[in-house]
Design a protein around this motif. Structure first.
Motif, PDB file in Angstrom:
ATOM      1  N   GLU A  29       0.714  -1.319   0.208  1.00 12.84           N
ATOM      2  CA  GLU A  29      -0.126  -0.098   0.020  1.00 12.84           C
ATOM      3  C   GLU A  29       0.916   1.318  -0.046  1.00 12.84           C
ATOM      4  O   GLU A  29       0.727   2.197  -0.795  1.00 12.84           O
ATOM      5  N   CYS A  30       1.929   1.549   0.672  1.00 11.10           N
ATOM      6  CA  CYS A  30       2.990   2.396   0.876  1.00 11.10           C
ATOM      7  C   CYS A  30       3.588   2.715  -0.506  1.00 11.10           C
ATOM      8  O   CYS A  30       3.664   3.772  -0.837  1.00 11.10           O
ATOM      9  N   SER A  31       4.046   1.475  -1.091  1.00  7.35           N
ATOM     10  CA  SER A  31       4.754   1.623  -2.417  1.00  7.35           C
ATOM     11  C   SER A  31       3.734   2.437  -3.442  1.00  7.35           C
ATOM     12  O   SER A  31       4.135   2.676  -4.340  1.00  7.35           O
ATOM     13  N   LYS A  32       2.522   2.232  -3.275  1.00  4.32           N
ATOM     14  CA  LYS A  32       1.436   2.613  -4.340  1.00  4.32           C
ATOM     15  C   LYS A  32       1.362   4.258  -3.909  1.00  4.32           C
ATOM     16  O   LYS A  32       0.574   4.953  -4.739  1.00  4.32           O
ATOM     17  N   GLY A  33       1.945   4.670  -2.906  1.00  7.68           N
ATOM     18  CA  GLY A  33       1.863   6.280  -2.555  1.00  7.68           C
ATOM     19  C   GLY A  33       1.398   6.584  -1.381  1.00  7.68           C
ATOM     20  O   GLY A  33       1.057   7.908  -0.975  1.00  7.68           O
ATOM     21  N   ARG A  34       0.793   5.709  -0.609  1.00 11.02           N
ATOM     22  CA  ARG A  34       0.091   6.148   0.849  1.00 11.02           C
ATOM     23  C   ARG A  34       1.377   6.542   1.917  1.00 11.02           C
ATOM     24  O   ARG A  34       2.300   5.630   1.861  1.00 11.02           O
ATOM     25  N   TYR A  35       1.475   7.583   2.449  1.00 10.34           N
ATOM     26  CA  TYR A  35       2.431   7.827   3.322  1.00 10.34           C
ATOM     27  C   TYR A  35       2.078   7.443   4.829  1.00 10.34           C
ATOM     28  O   TYR A  35       0.785   7.490   5.298  1.00 10.34           O
ATOM     29  N   GLY A  36       2.824   7.245   5.888  1.00 14.06           N
ATOM     30  CA  GLY A  36       2.650   6.997   7.214  1.00 14.06           C
ATOM     31  C   GLY A  36       3.200   5.834   7.641  1.00 14.06           C
ATOM     32  O   GLY A  36       3.232   5.599   8.723  1.00 14.06           O
ATOM     33  N   LEU A  37       3.544   4.938   6.884  1.00 12.34           N
ATOM     34  CA  LEU A  37       4.101   3.758   7.097  1.00 12.34           C
ATOM     35  C   LEU A  37       5.375   3.734   8.280  1.00 12.34           C
ATOM     36  O   LEU A  37       5.486   3.095   9.226  1.00 12.34           O
ATOM     37  N   PHE A  38       6.171   4.643   7.689  1.00  9.49           N
ATOM     38  CA  PHE A  38       7.617   4.848   8.340  1.00  9.49           C
ATOM     39  C   PHE A  38       7.629   5.853   9.265  1.00  9.49           C
ATOM     40  O   PHE A  38       8.561   6.489  10.028  1.00  9.49           O
ATOM     41  N   GLY A  39       6.575   6.597   9.401  1.00  2.00           N
ATOM     42  CA  GLY A  39       6.550   7.747  10.226  1.00  2.00           C
ATOM     43  C   GLY A  39       7.334   9.055   9.856  1.00  2.00           C
ATOM     44  O   GLY A  39       7.593   9.708  10.605  1.00  2.00           O
TER      45      GLY A  39
END
Length: 112
Positions: A29-39
């Motif tokens: 999901e993050c690789s598709k452009g969603r931010y917030g995984l790594f903070g």
């Protein structure tokens, strides 16, 4: 192995299994452009109003718990350590979260 040690080992295996499956989902999901995984932008949104992602927050908690449990036994969890090191990367040369996620996902796929 004592009963307590078996229970702890079973709990740890459950945490690691949950971590690994949730990590893959979140990385995709993050690789598709969603931010917030790594903070990376958490300092801009201290109250989680804009980058609300409960799964990512849970993933970071799981990784910290696994690292703590493994360190008590004198062991390490390379996957959790890698994830947490990416969460701590905050310098100006650190790639954005989607790129970090895609790279990490690629590394995981190469290993398996």
């Amino acid at each position: 192995m004592s009963k307590k040690a078996r229970i702890q080992q079973t709990r740890l295996e459950g945490l690691e299994s949950e971590f690994q499956s949730l990590l893959i989902i979140c990385l995709i999901e993050c690789s598709k452009g969603r931010y917030g995984l790594f903070g990376q932008n958490s300092h801009l949104d201290l109250e989680d109003r804009y980058w609300k992602w409960s799964e990512a927050k849970h993933l970071r908690t799981l990784a910290a718990d696994i690292r703590l449990e493994r360190s008590k036994a004198g062991e390490a969890s390379p996957l959790c350590d890698k994830f947490l090191s990416l969460c701590e990367a905050r310098d100006s040369n650190t790639p954005g979260e989607p790129r970090l996620a895609a790279t990490f996902l690629g590394e995981m796929r190469e290993r398996s």
